[in-house]
Design a protein around this motif. Structure first.
Motif, PDB file in Angstrom:
ATOM      1  N   THR A 133     -24.776  -4.229  91.031  1.00  0.00           N
ATOM      2  CA  THR A 133     -24.166  -4.443  89.717  1.00  0.00           C
ATOM      3  C   THR A 133     -22.711  -4.007  89.705  1.00  0.00           C
ATOM      4  N   VAL A 134     -22.438  -2.834  90.272  1.00  0.00           N
ATOM      5  CA  VAL A 134     -21.056  -2.331  90.315  1.00  0.00           C
ATOM      6  C   VAL A 134     -20.178  -3.248  91.169  1.00  0.00           C
ATOM      7  N   LEU A 135     -20.681  -3.654  92.337  1.00  0.00           N
ATOM      8  CA  LEU A 135     -19.896  -4.516  93.220  1.00  0.00           C
ATOM      9  C   LEU A 135     -19.666  -5.882  92.578  1.00  0.00           C
ATOM     10  N   ALA A 136     -20.668  -6.403  91.892  1.00  0.00           N
ATOM     11  CA  ALA A 136     -20.505  -7.690  91.209  1.00  0.00           C
ATOM     12  C   ALA A 136     -19.458  -7.592  90.099  1.00  0.00           C
ATOM     13  N   ALA A 137     -19.430  -6.449  89.403  1.00  0.00           N
ATOM     14  CA  ALA A 137     -18.430  -6.264  88.346  1.00  0.00           C
ATOM     15  C   ALA A 137     -17.029  -6.132  88.932  1.00  0.00           C
ATOM     16  N   VAL A 138     -16.896  -5.365  90.012  1.00  0.00           N
ATOM     17  CA  VAL A 138     -15.589  -5.166  90.645  1.00  0.00           C
ATOM     18  C   VAL A 138     -15.033  -6.482  91.180  1.00  0.00           C
ATOM     19  N   LEU A 139     -15.876  -7.317  91.760  1.00  0.00           N
ATOM     20  CA  LEU A 139     -15.432  -8.602  92.300  1.00  0.00           C
ATOM     21  C   LEU A 139     -15.403  -9.696  91.235  1.00  0.00           C
ATOM     22  N   PHE A 150     -16.381 -24.694  89.625  1.00  0.00           N
ATOM     23  CA  PHE A 150     -17.322 -25.459  90.450  1.00  0.00           C
ATOM     24  C   PHE A 150     -17.630 -24.708  91.746  1.00  0.00           C
ATOM     25  N   PHE A 151     -16.617 -24.139  92.373  1.00  0.00           N
ATOM     26  CA  PHE A 151     -16.831 -23.413  93.625  1.00  0.00           C
ATOM     27  C   PHE A 151     -17.573 -22.093  93.388  1.00  0.00           C
ATOM     28  N   VAL A 152     -17.381 -21.492  92.203  1.00  0.00           N
ATOM     29  CA  VAL A 152     -18.137 -20.285  91.882  1.00  0.00           C
ATOM     30  C   VAL A 152     -19.621 -20.611  91.722  1.00  0.00           C
ATOM     31  N   MET A 153     -19.919 -21.743  91.097  1.00  0.00           N
ATOM     32  CA  MET A 153     -21.304 -22.127  90.842  1.00  0.00           C
ATOM     33  C   MET A 153     -21.967 -22.807  92.035  1.00  0.00           C
ATOM     34  N   LEU A 154     -21.175 -23.229  93.007  1.00  0.00           N
ATOM     35  CA  LEU A 154     -21.707 -23.970  94.152  1.00  0.00           C
ATOM     36  C   LEU A 154     -22.812 -23.220  94.901  1.00  0.00           C
ATOM     37  N   PRO A 155     -22.685 -21.897  95.129  1.00  0.00           N
ATOM     38  CA  PRO A 155     -23.767 -21.208  95.850  1.00  0.00           C
ATOM     39  C   PRO A 155     -25.127 -21.291  95.169  1.00  0.00           C
ATOM     40  N   LEU A 156     -25.132 -21.473  93.835  1.00  0.00           N
ATOM     41  CA  LEU A 156     -26.403 -21.560  93.122  1.00  0.00           C
ATOM     42  C   LEU A 156     -27.183 -22.813  93.497  1.00  0.00           C
ATOM     43  N   TRP A 157     -26.503 -23.792  94.071  1.00  0.00           N
ATOM     44  CA  TRP A 157     -27.167 -25.028  94.484  1.00  0.00           C
ATOM     45  C   TRP A 157     -27.747 -24.915  95.894  1.00  0.00           C
ATOM     46  N   THR A 158     -27.542 -23.767  96.515  1.00  0.00           N
ATOM     47  CA  THR A 158     -28.040 -23.545  97.870  1.00  0.00           C
ATOM     48  C   THR A 158     -29.204 -22.561  97.818  1.00  0.00           C
ATOM     49  N   SER A 159     -30.180 -22.763  98.666  1.00  0.00           N
ATOM     50  CA  SER A 159     -31.355 -21.891  98.703  1.00  0.00           C
ATOM     51  C   SER A 159     -30.956 -20.444  98.972  1.00  0.00           C
ATOM     52  N   VAL A 160     -31.637 -19.518  98.297  1.00  0.00           N
ATOM     53  CA  VAL A 160     -31.406 -18.090  98.526  1.00  0.00           C
ATOM     54  C   VAL A 160     -31.692 -17.737  99.979  1.00  0.00           C
ATOM     55  N   LEU A 161     -32.724 -18.343 100.535  1.00  0.00           N
ATOM     56  CA  LEU A 161     -33.077 -18.070 101.931  1.00  0.00           C
ATOM     57  C   LEU A 161     -31.960 -18.501 102.872  1.00  0.00           C
ATOM     58  N   THR A 218     -26.968  -5.021 100.173  1.00  0.00           N
ATOM     59  CA  THR A 218     -26.132  -5.004  98.966  1.00  0.00           C
ATOM     60  C   THR A 218     -25.158  -6.173  98.951  1.00  0.00           C
ATOM     61  N   VAL A 219     -24.494  -6.419 100.080  1.00  0.00           N
ATOM     62  CA  VAL A 219     -23.527  -7.514 100.156  1.00  0.00           C
ATOM     63  C   VAL A 219     -24.223  -8.861  99.974  1.00  0.00           C
ATOM     64  N   GLY A 220     -25.350  -9.056 100.654  1.00  0.00           N
ATOM     65  CA  GLY A 220     -26.077 -10.313 100.525  1.00  0.00           C
ATOM     66  C   GLY A 220     -26.561 -10.562  99.110  1.00  0.00           C
ATOM     67  N   MET A 221     -27.070  -9.530  98.447  1.00  0.00           N
ATOM     68  CA  MET A 221     -27.538  -9.671  97.078  1.00  0.00           C
ATOM     69  C   MET A 221     -26.378  -9.937  96.119  1.00  0.00           C
ATOM     70  N   THR A 222     -25.245  -9.262  96.351  1.00  0.00           N
ATOM     71  CA  THR A 222     -24.082  -9.463  95.488  1.00  0.00           C
ATOM     72  C   THR A 222     -23.586 -10.901  95.562  1.00  0.00           C
ATOM     73  N   HIS A 223     -23.568 -11.460  96.754  1.00  0.00           N
ATOM     74  CA  HIS A 223     -23.142 -12.843  96.921  1.00  0.00           C
ATOM     75  C   HIS A 223     -24.013 -13.797  96.112  1.00  0.00           C
ATOM     76  N   ILE A 224     -25.295 -13.492  96.019  1.00  0.00           N
ATOM     77  CA  ILE A 224     -26.227 -14.373  95.315  1.00  0.00           C
ATOM     78  C   ILE A 224     -26.080 -14.253  93.800  1.00  0.00           C
ATOM     79  N   VAL A 225     -25.866 -13.033  93.295  1.00  0.00           N
ATOM     80  CA  VAL A 225     -25.858 -12.825  91.842  1.00  0.00           C
ATOM     81  C   VAL A 225     -24.459 -12.881  91.237  1.00  0.00           C
ATOM     82  N   LEU A 226     -23.425 -12.999  92.049  1.00  0.00           N
ATOM     83  CA  LEU A 226     -22.047 -12.968  91.525  1.00  0.00           C
ATOM     84  C   LEU A 226     -21.804 -13.998  90.419  1.00  0.00           C
ATOM     85  N   PRO A 227     -22.266 -15.249  90.548  1.00  0.00           N
ATOM     86  CA  PRO A 227     -22.050 -16.202  89.450  1.00  0.00           C
ATOM     87  C   PRO A 227     -22.684 -15.764  88.139  1.00  0.00           C
TER      88      PRO A 227
END
Length: 279
Positions: free
Chosen positions: A70-76, A97-108, A148-157
């Motif tokens: 949560t903190v890392l997502a807020a900072v970034l 569009f580029f911020v939302m693009l990762p949501l179209w890709t599987s979490v796995l 932490t980094v992997g999870m932040t990348h997924i939830v950042l949008p």
């Protein structure tokens, strides 16, 4: 009165029925299973969850990694949202569009991508060695940092969207008024703009925190078995040991932990509205 209720709820009754069958009934069944052991009513599962050192450690790990994310997502996320806010409309749409693009890709798929990047012979270690920052490859996988980094990348949008929406609702006339009173750029941002965007920051942080509490795939892969979260323990109890009562009690406690920040935020918002009405 009856006509108003029928006009309000009758059109939505099919959707409410589906929600009741798909969501509420399984939750009720889960709740009931958590109080059953060997076919009789028992609190043994909750005693284990609340007083066992192993389970307490799992809950602490889950809460810590959720706070880190949560903190890392807020900072970034806040600078990203502010950058998009300052762009012209067409450029802002492209950036969004580029911020939302990762949501179209599987979490796995995204998790496996980070697994490759964090390998001992991966791009990150190769770059660090090429720049002579480190002499030997770092152990990046199977760590709290990797998860932490992997999870932040997924939830950042999930943080960027409500924050950006809050920024777009700020009255620019207030910033102009502050400038006319002699406030410099930083003062206008910190004293006027940022406080007005805090509802979006709080909403985004809450979304990220709740989502992080239930993460399974990403900490499972990037944590390499060394990072154990509540959702991972729930799956282990259910699939490996067939301990449905233990899994249910863990899930219920996690559900309550998820609802607590939501309830607190709702209470805070209600008090704010009451104060505004009082004024």
């Amino acid at each position: 009165m009856l006509k108003r209720l029928s006009d309000t709820y009758l059109p939505t009754s099919p959707a409410l029925l589906v929600i009741g069958v798909v969501v509420l009934i399984p939750i009720a069944w889960l709740f009931a299973l958590s109080f059953v052991d060997a076919g009789i009513f028992s609190l043994v599962h909750y005693e284990r969850v609340l007083f066992s050192g192993t389970y307490i450690g799992i809950f602490i790990t889950t809460l810590l990694i959720s706070v880190y994310v949560t903190v890392l997502a807020a900072v970034l996320g806040y600078p990203i949202a502010y950058f998009i806010y300052m762009l012209p409309r067409r450029a802002a749409k492209i950036a969004l569009f580029f911020v939302m693009l990762p949501l179209w890709t599987s979490v796995l798929v995204r998790t496996i991508s980070w697994l490759i990047l964090f390998q001992r012979r991966g791009p990150i270690n190769e770059t660090l060695q090429f720049l002579q920052i480190v002499e030997r490859p770092l152990q990046l996988n199977s760590t709290m940092l990797a998860a932490t980094v992997g999870m932040t990348h997924i939830v950042l949008p999930l943080f960027v969207m409500p924050t950006l929406n809050a920024m777009r609702q700020v009255d620019k006339g207030l910033l102009t008024a502050a400038a006319s009173l002699g406030a410099r750029d930083f003062r206008r941002f910190w004293s006027v703009f940022f406080p007005l965007t805090t509802p979006g920051v709080i909403a985004g942080s809450l979304l990220v925190f709740i989502y992080s509490l239930g993460f399974y795939i990403t900490p499972q892969i990037l944590g390499g078995g060394k990072i154990v979260t509540v959702s991972m323990k729930v799956a282990e109890n259910a699939t490996m040991y067939s301990e449905w009562g233990a899994s249910s009690s863990l899930a219920v406690v996690l559900l309550v932990a998820t609802l607590v920040p939501v309830a607190l935020l709702a209470l805070i918002n209600q008090r704010r509205r009451s104060k505004k009405r009082g004024l």
